[in-house]
Every structure is written in C-alpha cells, then in structure tokens.
Design a protein around this motif. Sequence first.
Motif, PDB file in Angstrom:
ATOM      1  N   ARG A 214       0.835  -1.199   0.000  1.00  0.00           N
ATOM      2  CA  ARG A 214       0.000   0.000   0.000  1.00  0.00           C
ATOM      3  C   ARG A 214       0.871   1.249   0.000  1.00  0.00           C
ATOM      4  N   GLU A 215       1.930   1.236   0.793  1.00  0.00           N
ATOM      5  CA  GLU A 215       2.827   2.391   0.839  1.00  0.00           C
ATOM      6  C   GLU A 215       3.534   2.594  -0.503  1.00  0.00           C
ATOM      7  N   LEU A 216       3.940   1.509  -1.158  1.00  0.00           N
ATOM      8  CA  LEU A 216       4.552   1.639  -2.486  1.00  0.00           C
ATOM      9  C   LEU A 216       3.554   2.212  -3.483  1.00  0.00           C
ATOM     10  N   ALA A 217       2.316   1.746  -3.425  1.00  0.00           N
ATOM     11  CA  ALA A 217       1.287   2.268  -4.333  1.00  0.00           C
ATOM     12  C   ALA A 217       1.072   3.763  -4.101  1.00  0.00           C
ATOM     13  N   GLU A 218       1.131   4.211  -2.850  1.00  0.00           N
ATOM     14  CA  GLU A 218       1.019   5.643  -2.554  1.00  0.00           C
ATOM     15  C   GLU A 218       2.165   6.427  -3.192  1.00  0.00           C
ATOM     16  N   GLN A 219       3.368   5.861  -3.133  1.00  0.00           N
ATOM     17  CA  GLN A 219       4.524   6.544  -3.714  1.00  0.00           C
ATOM     18  C   GLN A 219       4.433   6.611  -5.230  1.00  0.00           C
ATOM     19  N   VAL A 220       3.935   5.561  -5.868  1.00  0.00           N
ATOM     20  CA  VAL A 220       3.874   5.503  -7.325  1.00  0.00           C
ATOM     21  C   VAL A 220       2.680   6.291  -7.861  1.00  0.00           C
ATOM     22  N   TYR A 221       1.498   6.084  -7.287  1.00  0.00           N
ATOM     23  CA  TYR A 221       0.271   6.652  -7.835  1.00  0.00           C
ATOM     24  C   TYR A 221      -0.269   7.855  -7.061  1.00  0.00           C
ATOM     25  N   GLY A 222       0.221   8.082  -5.861  1.00  0.00           N
ATOM     26  CA  GLY A 222      -0.324   9.146  -5.033  1.00  0.00           C
ATOM     27  C   GLY A 222      -1.505   8.635  -4.237  1.00  0.00           C
ATOM     28  N   GLN A 223      -2.029   9.507  -3.407  1.00  0.00           N
ATOM     29  CA  GLN A 223      -3.130   9.130  -2.539  1.00  0.00           C
ATOM     30  C   GLN A 223      -4.304  10.065  -2.789  1.00  0.00           C
ATOM     31  N   LYS A 224      -5.476   9.509  -2.929  1.00  0.00           N
ATOM     32  CA  LYS A 224      -6.689  10.302  -3.120  1.00  0.00           C
ATOM     33  C   LYS A 224      -7.253  10.631  -1.745  1.00  0.00           C
ATOM     34  N   VAL A 225      -7.480  11.902  -1.501  1.00  0.00           N
ATOM     35  CA  VAL A 225      -7.999  12.340  -0.212  1.00  0.00           C
ATOM     36  C   VAL A 225      -9.313  13.069  -0.450  1.00  0.00           C
ATOM     37  N   ASP A 226     -10.366  12.630   0.225  1.00  0.00           N
ATOM     38  CA  ASP A 226     -11.678  13.272   0.169  1.00  0.00           C
ATOM     39  C   ASP A 226     -11.982  13.837   1.542  1.00  0.00           C
ATOM     40  N   GLY A 227     -12.370  15.096   1.601  1.00  0.00           N
ATOM     41  CA  GLY A 227     -12.721  15.718   2.862  1.00  0.00           C
ATOM     42  C   GLY A 227     -14.116  16.290   2.805  1.00  0.00           C
ATOM     43  N   ASN A 228     -14.780  16.318   3.949  1.00  0.00           N
ATOM     44  CA  ASN A 228     -16.134  16.816   4.028  1.00  0.00           C
ATOM     45  C   ASN A 228     -16.327  17.461   5.398  1.00  0.00           C
ATOM     46  N   GLN A 229     -16.869  18.655   5.406  1.00  0.00           N
ATOM     47  CA  GLN A 229     -17.178  19.329   6.659  1.00  0.00           C
ATOM     48  C   GLN A 229     -18.589  19.880   6.580  1.00  0.00           C
ATOM     49  N   ALA A 230     -19.291  19.848   7.705  1.00  0.00           N
ATOM     50  CA  ALA A 230     -20.647  20.386   7.762  1.00  0.00           C
ATOM     51  C   ALA A 230     -20.728  21.414   8.881  1.00  0.00           C
ATOM     52  N   LEU A 231     -21.397  22.523   8.592  1.00  0.00           N
ATOM     53  CA  LEU A 231     -21.583  23.585   9.566  1.00  0.00           C
ATOM     54  C   LEU A 231     -23.069  23.777   9.829  1.00  0.00           C
ATOM     55  N   ALA A 232     -23.419  24.071  11.082  1.00  0.00           N
ATOM     56  CA  ALA A 232     -24.777  24.448  11.450  1.00  0.00           C
ATOM     57  C   ALA A 232     -24.660  25.616  12.421  1.00  0.00           C
ATOM     58  N   ASN A 233     -25.244  26.733  12.049  1.00  0.00           N
ATOM     59  CA  ASN A 233     -25.157  27.955  12.862  1.00  0.00           C
ATOM     60  C   ASN A 233     -23.704  28.346  13.127  1.00  0.00           C
ATOM     61  N   LEU A 234     -22.873  28.198  12.088  1.00  0.00           N
ATOM     62  CA  LEU A 234     -21.449  28.530  12.140  1.00  0.00           C
ATOM     63  C   LEU A 234     -20.679  27.694  13.155  1.00  0.00           C
ATOM     64  N   VAL A 235     -21.188  26.505  13.463  1.00  0.00           N
ATOM     65  CA  VAL A 235     -20.510  25.567  14.352  1.00  0.00           C
ATOM     66  C   VAL A 235     -20.247  24.296  13.567  1.00  0.00           C
ATOM     67  N   LEU A 236     -19.025  23.818  13.613  1.00  0.00           N
ATOM     68  CA  LEU A 236     -18.656  22.597  12.904  1.00  0.00           C
ATOM     69  C   LEU A 236     -19.368  21.409  13.544  1.00  0.00           C
ATOM     70  N   THR A 237     -20.239  20.747  12.762  1.00  0.00           N
ATOM     71  CA  THR A 237     -21.005  19.622  13.300  1.00  0.00           C
ATOM     72  C   THR A 237     -20.488  18.271  12.831  1.00  0.00           C
ATOM     73  N   ASP A 238     -19.846  18.248  11.673  1.00  0.00           N
ATOM     74  CA  ASP A 238     -19.370  16.967  11.139  1.00  0.00           C
ATOM     75  C   ASP A 238     -18.090  17.214  10.356  1.00  0.00           C
ATOM     76  N   ASN A 239     -17.099  16.407  10.594  1.00  0.00           N
ATOM     77  CA  ASN A 239     -15.815  16.536   9.905  1.00  0.00           C
ATOM     78  C   ASN A 239     -15.379  15.135   9.481  1.00  0.00           C
ATOM     79  N   GLN A 240     -15.302  14.904   8.175  1.00  0.00           N
ATOM     80  CA  GLN A 240     -14.934  13.584   7.661  1.00  0.00           C
ATOM     81  C   GLN A 240     -13.732  13.707   6.743  1.00  0.00           C
ATOM     82  N   LEU A 241     -12.861  12.739   6.823  1.00  0.00           N
ATOM     83  CA  LEU A 241     -11.694  12.677   5.951  1.00  0.00           C
ATOM     84  C   LEU A 241     -11.505  11.224   5.548  1.00  0.00           C
TER      85      LEU A 241
END
Length: 163
Positions: free
Chosen positions: A82-109
Amino acid sequence: MQFKHHGFTRLSCRCAVVIALGIGLSGCQSIFSKHVEWETIEPEQYPVLNAVGYAPIEAQLGFNASNKRLQAMKASKLDAYRELAEQVYGQKVDGNQALANLVLTDNQLKASVEGVIRGARVVKSYPVGDDTYATELELDMALVYDLYLSTAKPRRIRDVTYY
C-alpha cells in the motif's frame, strides 16, 4: 441540344464533379504518402523506491501464536505494498465538513490508494518488539520500466518520410 439546368450545362456539372473529386482525393493523398518511424522513450535515471509495512501480531485472527505471527507477516507485506502504491500513484484524499449555525457539526476525511505494483521484492521481514511485524519492500523503477515496455511499447516520432 444541351439541357440547361439552373444555369449549368450537363458538361459543366460533370466537370465540377470531377474537379471536386480530384481535390478531395488529393487532400487524402497526404495521409497515405508518408512513412513515420517511431522510437521508444527512455528516462535518464531510474529511482529505487522503498516501503515499510507494519502489522500488530496479537490483533490478528488465528488459533495460536504461530498462526497470528504468519497473519501479521502477510498483513505487514500488504501494508508495505500500500505504501509503495502511494509513492507511485499518489493518494486520493476526500474531505467533508458540515456547519450548522457557524458551528462545525461533522468533519470527515477519507483517503484511498489504487494501483498495480509489479516487480517489487521483499528486502526483509522481521519482528519489531513483542507485538509488531514489519516487512520492507523495494521497487526498482528500471525493472518496472522493462516490464512496462514488454506490454505497452511507448513510442515517439523518430522520422517522417514524405513520398
């Protein structure tokens, strides 16, 4: 007597058709009147990539300590791949954040890696401490390039000869 149709005679229509075909065929002629020579592209240097994978022994599923150790050896090898594959192809990173009333309610990575690793070799497998197993892999990119050439045959134009 010649038949006139919209100001053209049959003879002039035939001439126009012959000229149009001649122009069309002469335009296609350049496609068929050249020879292209190709050559393969080779990089100047080939790096050697190294990766280390780790796996806990006690967390493995198994009936006894020996079986758990074998499972940890396999898991550490997969982690190194897996580490070699990261070095050769890179790593895909998806991030998601949700706000409610300007307060962070959900943070996903979420991270993922996908690719095919050919030509890697195990350098060393060994226990680290009492509960971890490690595997070191090496990937010589010169070997990867040779394997790639055997299947893909990348090319570039070396010479074009026009007839």
